[in-house]
Scaffold this motif. Structure first.
Motif, short mmCIF file in Angstrom:
data_model
loop_
_atom_site.label_atom_id
_atom_site.label_comp_id
_atom_site.label_asym_id
_atom_site.label_seq_id
_atom_site.Cartn_x
_atom_site.Cartn_y
_atom_site.Cartn_z
N SER A 96 0.83 -1.21 0.00
CA SER A 96 0.00 0.00 0.00
C SER A 96 0.87 1.27 0.00
O SER A 96 0.60 2.22 -0.72
CB SER A 96 -0.92 -0.02 1.22
OG SER A 96 -1.69 1.14 1.27
N THR A 97 1.92 1.26 0.80
CA THR A 97 2.83 2.40 0.87
C THR A 97 3.52 2.62 -0.47
O THR A 97 3.62 3.75 -0.95
CB THR A 97 3.87 2.19 1.98
OG1 THR A 97 3.18 2.09 3.23
CG2 THR A 97 4.87 3.34 2.04
N LYS A 98 3.97 1.54 -1.10
CA LYS A 98 4.64 1.67 -2.40
C LYS A 98 3.70 2.24 -3.46
O LYS A 98 4.09 3.09 -4.25
CB LYS A 98 5.23 0.33 -2.84
CG LYS A 98 6.46 -0.06 -2.02
CD LYS A 98 7.19 -1.22 -2.58
CE LYS A 98 8.43 -1.55 -1.79
NZ LYS A 98 9.54 -0.62 -1.98
N VAL A 99 2.45 1.77 -3.46
CA VAL A 99 1.46 2.29 -4.41
C VAL A 99 1.31 3.81 -4.21
O VAL A 99 1.35 4.58 -5.17
CB VAL A 99 0.09 1.58 -4.24
CG1 VAL A 99 -1.01 2.33 -4.98
CG2 VAL A 99 0.18 0.14 -4.72
N GLU A 100 1.14 4.24 -2.97
CA GLU A 100 0.97 5.67 -2.69
C GLU A 100 2.19 6.48 -3.09
O GLU A 100 2.06 7.57 -3.66
CB GLU A 100 0.65 5.90 -1.21
CG GLU A 100 -0.73 5.41 -0.81
CD GLU A 100 -1.84 6.03 -1.65
OE1 GLU A 100 -1.83 7.26 -1.88
OE2 GLU A 100 -2.71 5.28 -2.10
N LEU A 101 3.39 5.97 -2.81
CA LEU A 101 4.61 6.69 -3.17
C LEU A 101 4.74 6.86 -4.68
O LEU A 101 5.07 7.93 -5.17
CB LEU A 101 5.84 5.95 -2.62
CG LEU A 101 6.05 5.99 -1.11
CD1 LEU A 101 7.14 5.03 -0.69
CD2 LEU A 101 6.36 7.40 -0.65
N VAL A 102 4.46 5.78 -5.42
CA VAL A 102 4.56 5.84 -6.88
C VAL A 102 3.53 6.82 -7.44
O VAL A 102 3.85 7.65 -8.30
CB VAL A 102 4.40 4.43 -7.50
CG1 VAL A 102 4.22 4.51 -9.01
CG2 VAL A 102 5.60 3.55 -7.15
N LEU A 103 2.28 6.73 -6.96
CA LEU A 103 1.24 7.62 -7.47
C LEU A 103 1.57 9.09 -7.18
O LEU A 103 1.40 9.95 -8.05
CB LEU A 103 -0.12 7.25 -6.87
CG LEU A 103 -0.71 5.92 -7.33
CD1 LEU A 103 -1.99 5.61 -6.57
CD2 LEU A 103 -0.95 5.90 -8.83
N THR A 104 2.04 9.37 -5.98
CA THR A 104 2.40 10.73 -5.61
C THR A 104 3.54 11.25 -6.49
O THR A 104 3.48 12.37 -7.01
CB THR A 104 2.81 10.80 -4.12
OG1 THR A 104 1.69 10.38 -3.33
CG2 THR A 104 3.22 12.20 -3.71
N HIS A 105 4.56 10.43 -6.67
CA HIS A 105 5.72 10.81 -7.51
C HIS A 105 5.27 11.08 -8.95
O HIS A 105 5.67 12.08 -9.56
CB HIS A 105 6.76 9.69 -7.46
CG HIS A 105 8.00 9.97 -8.23
ND1 HIS A 105 9.03 10.74 -7.73
CD2 HIS A 105 8.39 9.59 -9.47
CE1 HIS A 105 9.98 10.82 -8.64
NE2 HIS A 105 9.63 10.12 -9.70
N ALA A 106 4.44 10.21 -9.50
CA ALA A 106 3.97 10.36 -10.88
C ALA A 106 3.15 11.63 -11.05
O ALA A 106 3.32 12.38 -12.02
CB ALA A 106 3.16 9.14 -11.31
N ARG A 107 2.25 11.91 -10.09
CA ARG A 107 1.41 13.11 -10.19
C ARG A 107 2.25 14.37 -10.10
O ARG A 107 2.02 15.33 -10.84
CB ARG A 107 0.33 13.14 -9.10
CG ARG A 107 -0.72 12.04 -9.17
CD ARG A 107 -1.38 11.87 -10.54
NE ARG A 107 -2.03 10.58 -10.64
CZ ARG A 107 -1.47 9.47 -11.11
NH1 ARG A 107 -0.23 9.46 -11.54
NH2 ARG A 107 -2.14 8.34 -11.17
#
Length: 104
Positions: A80-91
């Protein structure tokens, strides 16, 4: 309340231990889109999933060809943390890259 007899060989304890299952693991997947640059995807895989450049490139090509690619398998909270980190970085970088998790 059950009492343990000396001659039962610990079967009560064994039965209790057999009920314990390891926690479910989750795969973290990147999904293809027509806008996120391939090089950005490779960099994300290297940064957040600790892959070397060659492995990251192979995962990116799988995302590109098959529509999704698995970056790793983790316990639920880490996934879950990895998903959030990737999404935040991409946005923040202005890319629509999608990252999801599903039970392995």
């Amino acid at each position: 309340m059950a009492t343990k007899h000396e001659n039962d060989g610990g079967t009560v304890l064994e039965r209790q231990e057999s009920k314990l299952k390891p926690p479910p693991m989750y795969q973290v997947l990147l999904l293809n889109d027509d806008y996120t640059p391939m090089e950005f995807v490779v960099a994300v895989i290297q940064q957040y999933f600790n892959k070397d450049r060659e492995t990251a490139t192979q995962i990116m090509l799988k995302v590109h060809r098959d529509g999704k690619g698995m970056c790793g398998v983790y316990p639920k909270d880490i996934a879950s943390t990895k998903v959030e980190l990737v999404l935040t970085h991409a946005r923040k970088a202005g890319h629509p890259l999608q990252c999801v998790m599903e039970e392995a």
